[in-house]
Design an enzyme around this catalytic site. Structure first.
Site, PDB file in Angstrom:
ATOM      1  CB  SER A 237     133.255   9.694 -26.012  1.00  0.00           C
ATOM      2  OG  SER A 237     133.992   9.987 -27.371  1.00  0.00           O
ATOM      3  CG  ASP A 475     131.845  16.763 -28.568  1.00  0.00           C
ATOM      4  OD1 ASP A 475     132.879  16.761 -28.922  1.00  0.00           O
ATOM      5  OD2 ASP A 475     131.032  16.256 -27.743  1.00  0.00           O
ATOM      6  CG  HIS A 503     134.406  14.864 -25.829  1.00  0.00           C
ATOM      7  ND1 HIS A 503     133.570  14.774 -26.912  1.00  0.00           N
ATOM      8  CD2 HIS A 503     134.898  13.608 -25.570  1.00  0.00           C
ATOM      9  CE1 HIS A 503     133.519  13.434 -27.041  1.00  0.00           C
ATOM     10  NE2 HIS A 503     134.355  12.718 -26.376  1.00  0.00           N
TER      11      HIS A 503
END
Length: 533
Positions: A237, A475, A503
């Protein structure tokens, strides 16, 4: 951006704050040259030698080892005596004979503690092959958690009381979730200015020094302190942005780099907000469509359309009549309901079943279970911060909200006028409803905080070895299209696609993803671009 660890592990952000991530066309706040132009002299500059010459002194701290790393607060003036002291943690491999080296990771954020993540079992997110061959290391970035000094954006309770009194005196209505009128927008701007003022007061001298470009330079100091000639790195991320910034500044010091849940630096802040908002809207549609496959008969509706109608109806109802919550005077408004739903999109395997139960009770007029979902996420963040404080031998620290805002603002060239935010808000709401609203409003305070200067740009990292970018098709926070774009921008970039909701991919237990990533990390075995799991 959270899993076995993944119950909302560090790599995720609360959606109302996730525009922090949405904010990232992501550049440092200082001027920089080409990707490799200044790389060669960083470790040999006389004023940086004392930082690059450090060797970490490890000590036991629970199931891992801990140390501290000192970095200059301002790399332009490293000899001024001002520093950050960053906690570092290591889970050493049990097989020293077969050890490849050290693998450094960032679990996400911005604003989450790598030390806390590793102390609570973060190494388990890596495949068994990688764990056996590497010492796994993480750290708290500058200003975050156990960092000294640390960011602080305290709420001013007196100001809140004054606002409540003023609202009562004026007969003002509660701020709507979508500020459409001039009065509502003026109040939103006032709230954002108050938040910015609190950050300035609570973090004097820090806000201009917490950008990701400087955090990437810290990462290179850590590489040297670990005794590694080249960096092996995994970023989830926000950690993909940190890795990208490192690769741009130190391309020839990369051994292997995995970027999972990619942030595309070629997007402007408003484009990124719209991308993320669209990702969450699509993820909720995916939940409705795939609910029966994942949670069976526990779904809150008999068909995807029935589930979608239920969620839309809850938002509409809560905007005017907040859902009651047991033991609380105030119920859940539309924004809070949207946050609870959005948070469950990160890890469907863990979150969709409790979300389904919460939606069923909410349909009967009870918001308690939805509130519990949000409270569990807040409690997890606080627990991680307490562990980070303990790892740094300091008191409890939970500054993730402050860091999300401050780092995002420092990384991005935000406008100083209000009108661009309202233009972005209108577009995002039209495209993604409440998900778009939160992605814009949560960075409104950047209008009044130190921000970056560099505009959106494509990656420039000449000389970097092949970088592995992992993208998950469903995602919500870092949509798959951004992984496609980032992989294409890296010279020799490799895209590994994970066809699933949720995610990020590596660490969620898929054997195909794990094998591909581990083979690359350990043996530098390239993944054919376009490989799908």
């Amino acid at each position: 951006m959270k899993s076995p660890k993944h119950t909302l592990r560090v790599r995720v952000l609360a959606p109302s704050l996730a525009a922090a991530l949405a904010a990232l066309p992501l550049a440092g706040c200082s001027t920089e040259g080409g990707s490799a132009r200044k790389e060669g002299d960083a470790a040999t500059r006389p004023e940086l030698r004392r930082f690059y010459g450090q060797r970490l002194k490890w000590r036991d701290c629970g199931d891992v080892e801990c140390a501290r790393l000192t970095v200059p607060r301002d790399y332009a003036h490293p000899g001024d005596g001002k520093t950050f002291v960053l906690p570092v943690a290591r889970a050493a491999t049990a097989d020293e004979r077969r050890r490849v080296g050290t693998l450094v990771y960032n679990p996400g954020g911005p604003g989450e503690s790598g030390v806390a993540d590793l102390k609570e079992g973060g190494a388990e997110s890596f495949g068994a092959t990688a764990r056996a061959r590497f010492d796994i290391v993480s750290f708290d970035p500058r200003g975050v958690a156990g960092s000294r000094p640390a960011l602080d954006c305290p709420e001013n309770e007196e100001d809140e009381e004054d606002e409540e009194d003023t609202a009562e005196d004026d007969g003002a209505e509660e701020q709507p979730p979508v500020p459409r009128t001039a009065a509502a927008r003026a109040r939103a701007l006032a709230d954002a200015r108050a938040e910015a003022t609190a950050c300035r007061k609570g973090s004097p001298g820090l806000l201009q020094h917490v950008g990701t470009r400087d955090a990437a330079r810290d990462l290179d100091v850590l590489r040297a302190a670990l005794g590694e000639r080249k960096l092996t790195y995994v970023g989830w991320s926000y950690g993909t942005h940190l890795g990208t910034r490192y690769a741009e500044q130190f391309p020839r010091r990369v051994r292997a780099m995995v970027l999972d849940g990619a942030v595309d630096p070629s997007l402007g802040w408003a484009q990124r907000a719209l991308s993320e908002a669209t990702g969450f809207r699509r993820a909720v549609d995916d939940y409705a469509a795939q609910c029966a496959d994942v949670v069976g008969k526990s779904c809150p509706g008999a068909s995807p359309e029935e589930i979608r109608r239920l969620i839309r109806g809850l938002y509409a109802r809560a905007e005017h009549d907040p859902l009651p919550v047991d033991g609380e005077e105030e119920g859940l408004g539309a924004a809070e309901v949207a946050d609870a739903v959005s948070m469950a999109m990160y890890t469907p395997e863990d979150e969709w079943k409790p979300l389904s139960a919460a939606l069923r009770t909410a349909a009967r007029g009870d918001g308690t279970k939805l509130a519990e979902l949000s409270e569990a996420d807040d409690a997890g963040s606080a627990a991680r911060a307490r562990r980070a404080g303990a790892a740094a031998d300091e008191g409890p620290v939970d500054n993730s909200d402050a860091a999300i805002l401050a780092v995002s603002c420092a990384d991005t060239a935000y406008p100083r006028a209000a009108e661009p935010y309202w233009d972005a808000l209108d577009r995002a709401e039209k495209k993604a409803g409440l998900y778009g609203v939160s992605s814009v409003l949560s960075v409104l305070a950047c209008k009044d905080l130190p921000t970056g200067t560099q505009q959106p740009r494509r990656v420039t990292a000449e000389g970097v070895p092949p970088v592995l970018v992992v993208g998950t098709t469903g995602d919500p926070a870092t949509p798959y299209e951004e992984a496609e774009s980032l992989a294409e921008q890296f010279p020799g970039g490799m895209l590994l696609t994970y066809e699933a909701p949720g995610h990020t991919a590596y660490g969620r237990g898929d054997a195909c993803v794990t094998k591909r990533v581990d083979d690359y990390l350990v043996g530098l075995r390239e993944v054919p671009d376009g490989t799908t799991c």
